[in-house]
Design an enzyme around this catalytic site. Structure first.
Site, PDB file in Angstrom:
ATOM      1  N   THR A 126       0.803  -1.230   0.000  1.00 22.05           N
ATOM      2  CA  THR A 126       0.000   0.000   0.000  1.00 22.05           C
ATOM      3  C   THR A 126       0.833   1.276   0.000  1.00 22.05           C
ATOM      4  O   THR A 126       1.942   1.307   0.552  1.00 22.05           O
ATOM      5  CB  THR A 126      -0.905   0.010   1.260  1.00 22.05           C
ATOM      6  OG1 THR A 126      -1.399   1.337   1.463  1.00 22.05           O
ATOM      7  CG2 THR A 126      -0.155  -0.399   2.516  1.00 22.05           C
ATOM      8  N   GLU A 128       0.274   3.618   1.867  1.00 22.61           N
ATOM      9  CA  GLU A 128       0.435   4.034   3.267  1.00 22.61           C
ATOM     10  C   GLU A 128       1.852   3.772   3.768  1.00 22.61           C
ATOM     11  O   GLU A 128       2.297   4.367   4.739  1.00 22.61           O
ATOM     12  CB  GLU A 128      -0.552   3.279   4.162  1.00 22.61           C
ATOM     13  CG  GLU A 128      -1.882   3.945   4.329  1.00 22.61           C
ATOM     14  CD  GLU A 128      -1.843   5.253   5.107  1.00 22.61           C
ATOM     15  OE1 GLU A 128      -1.347   5.276   6.238  1.00 22.61           O
ATOM     16  OE2 GLU A 128      -2.319   6.267   4.567  1.00 22.61           O
ATOM     17  N   TYR A 151      -0.890   0.437  10.986  1.00 24.04           N
ATOM     18  CA  TYR A 151      -1.231  -0.239   9.719  1.00 24.04           C
ATOM     19  C   TYR A 151      -0.072  -0.117   8.729  1.00 24.04           C
ATOM     20  O   TYR A 151       0.370  -1.127   8.156  1.00 24.04           O
ATOM     21  CB  TYR A 151      -2.506   0.397   9.132  1.00 24.04           C
ATOM     22  CG  TYR A 151      -2.805  -0.036   7.711  1.00 24.04           C
ATOM     23  CD1 TYR A 151      -3.437  -1.243   7.448  1.00 24.04           C
ATOM     24  CD2 TYR A 151      -2.452   0.768   6.625  1.00 24.04           C
ATOM     25  CE1 TYR A 151      -3.706  -1.643   6.137  1.00 24.04           C
ATOM     26  CE2 TYR A 151      -2.712   0.381   5.325  1.00 24.04           C
ATOM     27  CZ  TYR A 151      -3.339  -0.824   5.086  1.00 24.04           C
ATOM     28  OH  TYR A 151      -3.593  -1.223   3.787  1.00 24.04           O
ATOM     29  N   LYS A 155       2.379  -3.162   7.169  1.00 20.83           N
ATOM     30  CA  LYS A 155       2.464  -3.443   5.733  1.00 20.83           C
ATOM     31  C   LYS A 155       3.903  -3.345   5.220  1.00 20.83           C
ATOM     32  O   LYS A 155       4.258  -3.992   4.239  1.00 20.83           O
ATOM     33  CB  LYS A 155       1.548  -2.480   4.964  1.00 20.83           C
ATOM     34  CG  LYS A 155       0.053  -2.801   5.117  1.00 20.83           C
ATOM     35  CD  LYS A 155      -0.344  -4.017   4.261  1.00 20.83           C
ATOM     36  CE  LYS A 155      -1.825  -4.228   4.213  1.00 20.83           C
ATOM     37  NZ  LYS A 155      -2.241  -5.263   3.263  1.00 20.83           N
TER      38      LYS A 155
END
Ligand code: NAP
Ligand code: G4F
Length: 323
Positions: A126, A128, A151, A155
């Site tokens: 991602t 992010e 999060y 990841k």
């Protein structure tokens, strides 16, 4: 012989779009579902494909369940889409987020390595992970990671494990570094769907206001139906690799709000929007914008839906659903 694929996270947003694409390509599709007292197949129902997927039981936090599935199915392709994917909730459930998004990936990669080493693996990485990182205002495969949430951190671990299994054991593993992608079946907590649903309710007189957090954040928003094509293309390429996938343009949450109200025929959106500090985050990712040149060049992937078309599609779907 049909090709076989296992999709984890089959009941989420991307799972159903990917399953539909693979079914159109005549794959046999297995979907991993975790135990629920009341499972929700509504996203697969929305696309009309629930009966065409074969469900297998398993949970990303239960290694033995993943081993069993790999042993029984031995799929040619695994798309790991399962995650605690809500950034805003990841501070309150950091351990769970880590167990599902990071350690779960290690379990799955180990099961592939031991039981089905020719299986090709897609990891749902991602934007992010970039967080504050950028290269002259955009993010590409060379941009350093600086995640801003539990999060994002989870990841980054999964990203590097995916690379490491490729480099250590020569497994065919790929990271798709996908920027935000949305659709009428986006989870209701995410800002785009919260807005399209809220606007539709206001339009129909079911609600008086829409409470939001930071309107200044910018995201590179695309349509999920376009992005699952990039996932599939990565596993069809002759070499495993990592790719940034996005539209290359970004918009603020404020712009999304304005466009969504306007798609419902409401021009004075400020009358309805209330800024609520509860929806602001301890650390924000202010600005994400993809440079997806490698995906264009190597995979020949291009997104089709424009930002305006996406907003309209989501608002119209929510109006229809509520009517
Ligand atoms: P989503 O709608 O939140 O779906 C996630 C799925 O993961 C759900 O079906 C959920 O199952 C499943 N799941 C959660 N915990 C699990 C566990 N312990 N064991 C097995 N399954 C579990 O997410 P999405 O938007 O489709 O995104 C798919 C993937 O891409 C995620 O990994 C996400 O982090 C990543 N990603 C998404 C975006 C985006 O903009 N959408 C961008 C980049 C990366 P239940 O239905 O049972 O809850
Ligand atoms: O829609 P969001 O919750 O998505 P976010 O945090 O960008 O994460 C999504 O995209 C990632 C890819 O970049 C995925 F990896 C991840 O799994 C997920 O799919 O929030 C978008 C922006 C944020 O800046 C947030 O602070 O909208 C801002 N925002 C403002 N008001 C809000 C709200 N977000 C939510 N969810 N709710 C609000 O009321």
């Amino acid at each position: 012989m049909k090709k076989t694929a296992l999709i984890t996270g089959i009941l989420g947003q991307d799972g159903p779009y990917l399953a539909r694409l693979l079914l159109e390509k005549d794959y046999k599709v297995y979907g991993l579902v975790r135990r629920y007292s009341n499972p929700n197949f509504s996203n697969l129902d929305f696309l009309g494909i629930t009966d065409r997927v074969e469900f297998v039981d398993g949970d990303m936090t239960d290694e033995s369940s993943l081993i069993n599935v790999l042993k029984n199915v031995r799929p040619e392709e695994v798309y790991n889409l399962a995650a605690q994917s809500f950034v805003g909730g990841s501070w309150d459930q950091a351990k769970l987020t880590t167990e599902v998004n990071a350690v779960g990936v290690l379990y799955l990669l180990n099961a592939i390595k031991s039981l089905s080493p020719l299986t090709k693996y897609y990891q749902a990485s991602t934007s992010e992970m970039f967080g504050l990182g950028n290269t002259n205002g955009y993010q590409d495969e060379a941009t350093p990671f600086h995640p801003r949430s539990p999060y994002g951190v989870s990841k980054v671990y999964a990203y590097w494990m995916t690379v490491n299994f490729r480099e250590s054991y020569r497994l065919f593993t790929c990271n798709g570094i996908l920027f935000n992608h949305e659709s009428p079946i986006r989870g209701i907590q995410f800002v785009t769907r919260k807005i399209s649903d809220g606007v539709a309710r206001i339009k129909l007189g079911l609600k008086k206001e829409l409470r939001l957090g930071n309107l200044d954040a910018k995201r590179d928003w695309g349509f999920a139906g376009d992005y699952v094509k990039a996932m599939h293309l990565m596993l069809q390429h002759d070499q495993p690799d990592d790719y940034v996938v996005g539209t290359g343009e970004n918009h603020s949450v404020r712009e999304f709000v304005e466009k969504a109200f306007s798609a419902a025929g409401i021009s004075d959106w400020k009358k309805y929007v209330v800024i609520d500090p509860r929806y602001k985050r301890p650390a924000e990712v202010p600005d994400l914008k993809a440079k997806p040149d490698k995906a264009h060049r190597v995979l020949k992937w291009q997104p089709e839906a424009s930002f305006d078309a996406l907003v309209k599609m989501m608002v119209e779907a929510d109006l229809q659903r509520l009517q």
